[in-house]
Design an enzyme around this catalytic site. Structure first.
Site: not given
Ligand code: NAD
Length: 251
Positions: A151, A158
């Site tokens: 990620y 995020k």
């Protein structure tokens, strides 16, 4: 009905697999009027997907990295609705290079941060002229408390997104507007499939007491509906996990 008479702006409907498509469908079923956004070459796709909703929804242009789009959003939105009760931020993008943590360039990281994190502030400010007291801004995150496989800079984005939501809660609260996030488990959408080796997330269900179906966006969408409704009137700056319980387990 949970959203009777509510007017909502929903970003992020790309395909029927999009989490936002399921939010739009459930919102209409719960009595809301919805306006969708899309941009660039995906605009026509969103328009055709909008026809598959219970009621075809209008689509307006919004690239969150385009300041002119943001500056004119409230005015263009005003052609469809006179006010807004809620806004869904369901937007995520990072260039391929951002999924290689050590080799990523600042340009890769900057794009991820602008489109996936700063955009929550940009969208909220752009819709503020129409947002009513009691309104609700809702976004979607993948739990940024951890470093995930692959990620990478999207994970950093995020973390910034989650922090942005808390600052929005601080600054929009005095106007009677809430800002909350749904932390969803992995779902096989277009954005997810563009992440290299996304299949590593397929084991999520093995560590979730309730199990997890990566093909089912509805649980995350239902939580968005609840947060857009009047049933969380005193909740803001919150992150609701819709992940089968994964986040609460050690093993
Ligand atoms: P999706 O690909 O269906 O939706 C992503 C949307 O972002 C698309 O509609 C795309 O057009 C939009 N977008 C990208 N760049 C944009 C820009 N510059 N301006 C405006 N819109 C832009 O994928 P999804 O999984 O439904 O993603 C929705 C949200 O859910 C994202 O924030 C994503 O990070 C989050 N999320 C997804 C998962 C997952 O596993 N799918 C898990 C947790 C959180």
């Amino acid at each position: 009905m949970l959203l009777d008479g509510k007017k909502l702006l929903l970003t992020g409907v790309l395909m029927e697999s999009s989490i936002a498509f399921h939010v739009a469908k459930l919102a209409q079923e719960q009595g809301a009027e919805v306006v969708l956004t899309s941009f660039g070459r995906t605009f026509r796709i969103t328009q055709s997907i909008a026809k598959r909703l219970p009621v075809e929804a209008p689509v307006i242009e919004l690239d969150v990295a385009n300041q002119e789009h943001l500056d004119t959003l409230a005015e263009r939105l005003g052609e469809h609705v006179d006010a807004l009760d809620g806004v869904l931020h369901s937007i995520g993008f990072a260039p391929k290079g951002a999924f290689n943590f050590l080799d990523a360039t600042w340009e890769d990281a900057a794009t991820a941060l602008q489109v996936s994190a700063f955009s929550l502030k940009a969208l909220s400010v752009a819709t503020l002229p129409l947002l009513k007291e009691g309104g609700s801004v809702v976004g979607l995150t993948l739990d940024a408390s951890y470093a995930w496989p692959v990620y990478d800079w999207m994970g950093v984005a995020k973390a910034a997104f989650e922090s942005t939501s808390r600052y929005l809660a601080r600054d929009l609260g005095p106007k009677g507007i809430r800002c909350n996030l749904v932390s969803a488990g992995p779902i096989a959408t277009t954005a997810a499939k563009s992440i290299p080796m996304f299949d590593q997330f397929a084991r999520w269900g093995e560590h979730s007491p309730l199990g997890w179906d990566i093909k089912d966006p509805e649980p995350a969408a239902r939580a968005c509906i609840a947060l857009l409704s009047d049933w969380f009137p005193a909740t803001t700056g919150e992150i609701v996990h819709v992940d089968g319980g994964f986040h609460a387990m050690g093993f």
